[in-house]
Write a protein that holds these residues in place. Structure first.
Motif, PDB file in Angstrom:
ATOM      1  N   GLN A  28       0.814  -1.222   0.000  1.00 62.93           N
ATOM      2  CA  GLN A  28       0.000   0.000   0.000  1.00 62.93           C
ATOM      3  C   GLN A  28       0.846   1.271   0.000  1.00 62.93           C
ATOM      4  O   GLN A  28       0.315   2.369  -0.194  1.00 62.93           O
ATOM      5  N   ASP A  29       2.159   1.136   0.209  1.00 68.18           N
ATOM      6  CA  ASP A  29       3.043   2.293   0.170  1.00 68.18           C
ATOM      7  C   ASP A  29       3.408   2.696  -1.257  1.00 68.18           C
ATOM      8  O   ASP A  29       3.974   3.776  -1.467  1.00 68.18           O
ATOM      9  N   TYR A  30       3.104   1.844  -2.229  1.00 68.48           N
ATOM     10  CA  TYR A  30       3.556   2.062  -3.600  1.00 68.48           C
ATOM     11  C   TYR A  30       2.573   2.928  -4.384  1.00 68.48           C
ATOM     12  O   TYR A  30       1.361   2.757  -4.306  1.00 68.48           O
ATOM     13  N   HIS A  31       3.132   3.829  -5.171  1.00 64.07           N
ATOM     14  CA  HIS A  31       2.342   4.690  -6.050  1.00 64.07           C
ATOM     15  C   HIS A  31       1.646   3.848  -7.124  1.00 64.07           C
ATOM     16  O   HIS A  31       0.447   3.998  -7.365  1.00 64.07           O
ATOM     17  N   ASN A  32       2.411   2.989  -7.810  1.00 65.96           N
ATOM     18  CA  ASN A  32       1.873   2.041  -8.813  1.00 65.96           C
ATOM     19  C   ASN A  32       0.880   2.696  -9.774  1.00 65.96           C
ATOM     20  O   ASN A  32      -0.233   2.198  -9.978  1.00 65.96           O
ATOM     21  N   ALA A  33       1.303   3.783 -10.386  1.00 68.93           N
ATOM     22  CA  ALA A  33       0.462   4.535 -11.315  1.00 68.93           C
ATOM     23  C   ALA A  33       1.375   5.391 -12.181  1.00 68.93           C
ATOM     24  O   ALA A  33       2.586   5.462 -11.932  1.00 68.93           O
ATOM     25  N   PRO A  34       0.840   6.050 -13.206  1.00 67.93           N
ATOM     26  CA  PRO A  34       1.673   6.974 -13.977  1.00 67.93           C
ATOM     27  C   PRO A  34       2.295   8.029 -13.059  1.00 67.93           C
ATOM     28  O   PRO A  34       1.652   8.504 -12.116  1.00 67.93           O
ATOM     29  N   VAL A  35       3.534   8.385 -13.341  1.00 69.46           N
ATOM     30  CA  VAL A  35       4.274   9.342 -12.515  1.00 69.46           C
ATOM     31  C   VAL A  35       4.348  10.687 -13.231  1.00 69.46           C
ATOM     32  O   VAL A  35       4.881  10.784 -14.339  1.00 69.46           O
ATOM     33  N   ALA A  36       3.818  11.710 -12.597  1.00 64.25           N
ATOM     34  CA  ALA A  36       3.835  13.062 -13.173  1.00 64.25           C
ATOM     35  C   ALA A  36       5.199  13.706 -13.010  1.00 64.25           C
ATOM     36  O   ALA A  36       5.970  13.364 -12.107  1.00 64.25           O
ATOM     37  N   GLY A  37       5.495  14.667 -13.889  1.00 63.68           N
ATOM     38  CA  GLY A  37       6.689  15.475 -13.723  1.00 63.68           C
ATOM     39  C   GLY A  37       6.500  16.465 -12.581  1.00 63.68           C
ATOM     40  O   GLY A  37       5.413  16.631 -12.037  1.00 63.68           O
ATOM     41  N   PHE A  38       7.591  17.135 -12.200  1.00 72.19           N
ATOM     42  CA  PHE A  38       7.495  18.140 -11.141  1.00 72.19           C
ATOM     43  C   PHE A  38       8.612  19.158 -11.305  1.00 72.19           C
ATOM     44  O   PHE A  38       9.594  18.924 -11.997  1.00 72.19           O
ATOM     45  N   GLY A  39       8.433  20.306 -10.667  1.00 72.34           N
ATOM     46  CA  GLY A  39       9.480  21.305 -10.683  1.00 72.34           C
ATOM     47  C   GLY A  39       8.995  22.723 -10.767  1.00 72.34           C
ATOM     48  O   GLY A  39       7.870  23.041 -10.386  1.00 72.34           O
ATOM     49  N   ASP A  40       9.859  23.567 -11.285  1.00 74.96           N
ATOM     50  CA  ASP A  40       9.659  25.007 -11.358  1.00 74.96           C
ATOM     51  C   ASP A  40       8.890  25.349 -12.635  1.00 74.96           C
ATOM     52  O   ASP A  40       9.361  25.073 -13.736  1.00 74.96           O
ATOM     53  N   GLU A  41       7.731  25.958 -12.501  1.00 76.08           N
ATOM     54  CA  GLU A  41       6.923  26.292 -13.660  1.00 76.08           C
ATOM     55  C   GLU A  41       7.615  27.308 -14.575  1.00 76.08           C
ATOM     56  O   GLU A  41       7.341  27.371 -15.774  1.00 76.08           O
ATOM     57  N   GLN A  42       8.544  28.096 -14.015  1.00 77.91           N
ATOM     58  CA  GLN A  42       9.291  29.079 -14.795  1.00 77.91           C
ATOM     59  C   GLN A  42      10.669  28.562 -15.201  1.00 77.91           C
ATOM     60  O   GLN A  42      11.540  29.337 -15.598  1.00 77.91           O
ATOM     61  N   ALA A  43      10.861  27.259 -15.139  1.00 79.46           N
ATOM     62  CA  ALA A  43      12.168  26.668 -15.420  1.00 79.46           C
ATOM     63  C   ALA A  43      12.623  26.936 -16.848  1.00 79.46           C
ATOM     64  O   ALA A  43      11.841  26.885 -17.790  1.00 79.46           O
ATOM     65  N   ARG A  44      13.927  27.172 -16.975  1.00 77.40           N
ATOM     66  CA  ARG A  44      14.554  27.272 -18.291  1.00 77.40           C
ATOM     67  C   ARG A  44      15.179  25.947 -18.706  1.00 77.40           C
ATOM     68  O   ARG A  44      15.543  25.770 -19.871  1.00 77.40           O
ATOM     69  N   ILE A  45      15.316  25.014 -17.755  1.00 78.71           N
ATOM     70  CA  ILE A  45      15.941  23.718 -18.023  1.00 78.71           C
ATOM     71  C   ILE A  45      14.939  22.611 -17.712  1.00 78.71           C
ATOM     72  O   ILE A  45      14.327  22.593 -16.643  1.00 78.71           O
ATOM     73  N   TRP A  46      14.817  21.678 -18.643  1.00 84.45           N
ATOM     74  CA  TRP A  46      13.910  20.536 -18.483  1.00 84.45           C
ATOM     75  C   TRP A  46      14.733  19.262 -18.618  1.00 84.45           C
ATOM     76  O   TRP A  46      15.321  19.008 -19.664  1.00 84.45           O
ATOM     77  N   LEU A  47      14.789  18.471 -17.570  1.00 80.11           N
ATOM     78  CA  LEU A  47      15.532  17.210 -17.563  1.00 80.11           C
ATOM     79  C   LEU A  47      14.545  16.068 -17.762  1.00 80.11           C
ATOM     80  O   LEU A  47      13.573  15.953 -17.009  1.00 80.11           O
ATOM     81  N   ILE A  48      14.800  15.232 -18.757  1.00 79.39           N
ATOM     82  CA  ILE A  48      13.887  14.142 -19.092  1.00 79.39           C
ATOM     83  C   ILE A  48      14.613  12.807 -18.998  1.00 79.39           C
ATOM     84  O   ILE A  48      15.596  12.565 -19.706  1.00 79.39           O
ATOM     85  N   GLY A  49      14.138  11.940 -18.106  1.00 81.63           N
ATOM     86  CA  GLY A  49      14.688  10.607 -17.981  1.00 81.63           C
ATOM     87  C   GLY A  49      13.938   9.619 -18.856  1.00 81.63           C
ATOM     88  O   GLY A  49      13.126   9.998 -19.708  1.00 81.63           O
ATOM     89  N   LEU A  50      14.190   8.344 -18.630  1.00 83.73           N
ATOM     90  CA  LEU A  50      13.573   7.305 -19.452  1.00 83.73           C
ATOM     91  C   LEU A  50      12.180   6.930 -18.946  1.00 83.73           C
ATOM     92  O   LEU A  50      11.183   7.129 -19.633  1.00 83.73           O
ATOM     93  N   ALA A  51      12.120   6.383 -17.724  1.00 78.70           N
ATOM     94  CA  ALA A  51      10.863   5.884 -17.163  1.00 78.70           C
ATOM     95  C   ALA A  51      11.046   5.694 -15.663  1.00 78.70           C
ATOM     96  O   ALA A  51      12.180   5.627 -15.168  1.00 78.70           O
ATOM     97  N   PRO A  52       9.965   5.591 -14.897  1.00 73.59           N
ATOM     98  CA  PRO A  52      10.089   5.353 -13.453  1.00 73.59           C
ATOM     99  C   PRO A  52      10.791   4.032 -13.160  1.00 73.59           C
ATOM    100  O   PRO A  52      10.634   3.052 -13.891  1.00 73.59           O
ATOM    101  N   GLY A  53      11.560   4.015 -12.070  1.00 67.61           N
ATOM    102  CA  GLY A  53      12.146   2.775 -11.596  1.00 67.61           C
ATOM    103  C   GLY A  53      11.149   2.005 -10.747  1.00 67.61           C
ATOM    104  O   GLY A  53      10.295   2.606 -10.069  1.00 67.61           O
ATOM    105  N   ALA A  54      11.230   0.681 -10.756  1.00 64.49           N
ATOM    106  CA  ALA A  54      10.255  -0.144 -10.038  1.00 64.49           C
ATOM    107  C   ALA A  54      10.219   0.168  -8.549  1.00 64.49           C
ATOM    108  O   ALA A  54       9.145   0.238  -7.939  1.00 64.49           O
ATOM    109  N   GLN A  55      11.401   0.348  -7.944  1.00 63.43           N
ATOM    110  CA  GLN A  55      11.477   0.631  -6.515  1.00 63.43           C
ATOM    111  C   GLN A  55      11.797   2.095  -6.236  1.00 63.43           C
ATOM    112  O   GLN A  55      12.022   2.459  -5.088  1.00 63.43           O
TER     113      GLN A  55
END
Length: 241
Positions: free
Chosen positions: A47-74
């Motif tokens: 029950q501690d697990y999110h187990n759903a699509p993971v939204a991005g987060f951060g600064d709405e005025q950001a000039r830099i956007w870092l994009i990874g591959l996909a969520p890790g299982a743990q």
């Protein structure tokens, strides 16, 4: 620590920003089935697990956007926040903190108080994939969310893609509205290209445990691309390479 925009403002932190349709997205049956089958790892409970699509987060005025591959299982699949709770994030966040891009060096949970400065973070694919390998169709299914994020980052100057697959996925997203040849944008660590939109696209080896253990990337190499991203973000608009 340089922050872009007013510190503590309502728009600075979009932690857990849910894009249209993301929370209930079930477009990829393989990913839906897989994330529900992942066993909990002690001391965490199912029950501690999110187990759903993971939204991005951060600064709405950001000039830099870092994009990874996909969520890790743990990692993000458990915590619900990109690069949080796994080895990739344990390596990355201290370096982001050194660069002035986040408020603290540790990322342990979605409610741990970490805030990003001039930076937004998300993944190319929003659900954890088996063996960390999304299919082409799964990349395509999530491109709508990348496009939504792009539209919600009005100050964006630099896109930093971790790993070849994320890098190519960003280029394919560009192909939907611009004419470009993938062969003109070869991937390598610290590669740098100006996109037809005027944004900069940087590539970096992923901060995965495998790449760290094999020496493909280390702290110096990751700091190199962070420094380049910050320099490009600070350039006056319209200045070419």
């Amino acid at each position: 620590m340089p922050a872009h925009g007013p510190a503590g403002s309502a728009t600075e932190e979009l932690s857990g920003m849910w894009l249209a349709g993301l929370r209930d997205c079930c477009r990829c049956p393989r990913l839906v089935a897989y994330r529900q089958s992942i066993p909990a790892r002690a001391p965490h409970r199912p029950q501690d697990y999110h187990n759903a699509p993971v939204a991005g987060f951060g600064d709405e005025q950001a000039r830099i956007w870092l994009i990874g591959l996909a969520p890790g299982a743990q990692g993000a699949n458990r915590t619900g926040r990109p690069f949080t709770g796994d080895g990739a994030g344990d390596f990355m966040y201290p370096l982001l903190h050194e660069a002035g891009l986040c408020s603290q060096p540790l990322a342990t949970a979605a409610d741990d108080g970490l805030r990003l400065h001039d930076l937004y973070i998300s993944n190319a694919v929003r659900c954890v994939p088996p063996a960390n390998r999304p299919t082409t169709a799964e990349f395509q299914a999530c491109q709508r969310y990348l496009q939504q994020e792009w539209q919600r980052l009005p100050c964006l100057r630099v896109v930093l893609a971790l790993g070849r697959e994320s890098f190519l996925n960003l280029l394919r997203l560009q192909q939907q509205s611009h004419v470009l040849r993938l062969a003109d944008y070869p991937f390598s660590h610290a590669c740098c290209y100006r996109l037809p939109t005027g944004h900069w696209l940087l590539g970096s080896y992923h901060t995965s445990r495998y790449n760290l253990n094999t020496g493909r990337i280390d702290a110096a190499a990751f700091r190199q691309v962070l420094d380049l991203a910050r320099k490009l973000a600070a350039r006056p608009s319209g200045e070419s390479g």
